[in-house]
Design an enzyme around this catalytic site. Structure first.
Site, short mmCIF file in Angstrom:
data_model
loop_
_atom_site.label_atom_id
_atom_site.label_comp_id
_atom_site.label_asym_id
_atom_site.label_seq_id
_atom_site.Cartn_x
_atom_site.Cartn_y
_atom_site.Cartn_z
CG ASP A 1 -2.11 0.91 1.04
OD1 ASP A 1 -2.08 1.76 0.12
OD2 ASP A 1 -3.07 0.79 1.82
CB VAL A 2 3.36 2.25 -2.01
CG1 VAL A 2 3.14 1.87 -3.46
CG2 VAL A 2 4.59 3.07 -1.82
CE LYS A 3 -4.05 4.74 0.23
NZ LYS A 3 -3.37 3.91 1.24
NE ARG A 4 5.84 5.69 -4.02
CZ ARG A 4 6.01 5.98 -2.74
NH1 ARG A 4 5.06 6.64 -2.09
NH2 ARG A 4 7.11 5.65 -2.10
#
Ligand SMILES: O=c1ccn([C@@H]2O[C@H](COP(=O)(O)O)[C@@H](O)[C@H]2O)c(=O)[nH]1
Length: 278
Positions: free
Chosen positions: A94-97
């Site tokens: 979960d890094v929402k790049r």
């Protein structure tokens, strides 16, 4: 090569429809009797891997909680990813790049290229520079059997102002994201590799999720107030594609590995009871 959608479909069938997050909040480290430092982070993560890595379909480390310790925290993240993969869980980072396309290509190399130390099965991505700007991630995922979960309707109350804004064609921003991701999954069986994030907290969203063809990650359960029963209202006929996600609700049961497993089994049973009626 097996696609991410195929691998996820099998993992959910074998281990159950559940994603558990690794979110080492400072408060959780304290509750587990661990110091708020890299050692505490490493012990927390290793305990979750030991307790859940061999039984949960998808484990979702939240990158922010590792990044806050700088390069040593990222090293713990790398090692946690390796341990989870060895234990048999699919790893969703979960890094929402999201960025302009040329920069997204570098994110694709960082997370979706098997030669990278941060290589994972799937990542979360933000579409707010345009879904098309994420093309390199989609290409890399397709080439290497990975997946991408794109934010559509997030679980936080602030998301609505942006995600429910309407464009000239009358569709909301979120519905456009949903429609564009659905296109990427056309023809994929039994499940596409491109998913959406839709919060379990939202009630009836008024959005059509029935043609996505890929997984629907549902955060917001437990600590943010949503219950498994709420999934029915949020997802309706799209329920079979839902991957429920819990972090603090399960992690709060630690540090005992048996208690973590029991908490995960409890929420999985709650979700199964709802999803089996779909
Ligand atoms: O819409 C979203 C997208 C992502 N998240 C992330 O999921 C977990 C939720 O943690 P809980 O402890 O279960 O509340 C966290 O990592 C968020 O960044 C989300 O909550 N909502």
């Amino acid at each position: 090569m097996e696609s991410f959608g195929e691998r996820l479909h099998r993992a959910m069938a074998e281990r159950g429809p559940l994603c558990v997050g690794i979110d080492p909040h400072p408060g959780l480290l304290a509750r587990w009797g661990l110091p708020d430092d890299v050692e505490g982070l490493a012990r927390f993560s290793a305990t979750v891997v030991e307790a859940l890595g061999d039984r949960i379909a998808v484990v979702k480390p939240q990158s922010a909680f590792f990044e806050r310790f700088g390069s040593r925290g990222v090293a713990v993240l790398e090692s946690t990813i390796r341990q989870l993969r060895a234990a048999g869980s699919l790893v969703l980072l979960d890094v929402k790049r999201g960025d302009i396309g040329s920069t997204v290509a570098a994110y694709a190399s960082a997370y979706l290229d098997p030669s990278s130390p941060l290589y994972v099965d799937a990542v979360t991505a933000s579409p707010y520079l345009g879904v098309g700007s994420l093309a390199s991630m989609f290409e890399s995922a397709t080439a290497h059997g990975g997946g991408v979960f794109v934010l559509a309707l997030t679980s936080n109350p602030e998301g609505a102002a942006v995600q429910r804004a309407r464009g000239a064609d009358g569709r909301t921003v979120a519905q456009r994201v949903i429609d564009e991701i659905s296109q990427l999954n056309v023809g994929a069986q039994p499940l596409g590799s491109f998913g959406l994030v839709v919060g379990a907290t939202l009630g009836d969203t008024g959005h059509d999720l029935t043609r996505v063809g890929g997984p629907l990650l549902a955060p917001g359960l437990g600590a943010q107030g949503a219950t498994a029963a709420d999934l029915r209202t949020v997802f309706g006929p799209a329920l079979p594609a839902v991957l429920p996600s819990y972090s603090r609700e399960v992690l709060g049961a630690g540090p005992d590995a048996g208690a973590l497993r029991a908490a995960a089994e409890r929420v999985l049973a709650d979700c199964r009871a709802v999803l089996r009626t779909a």
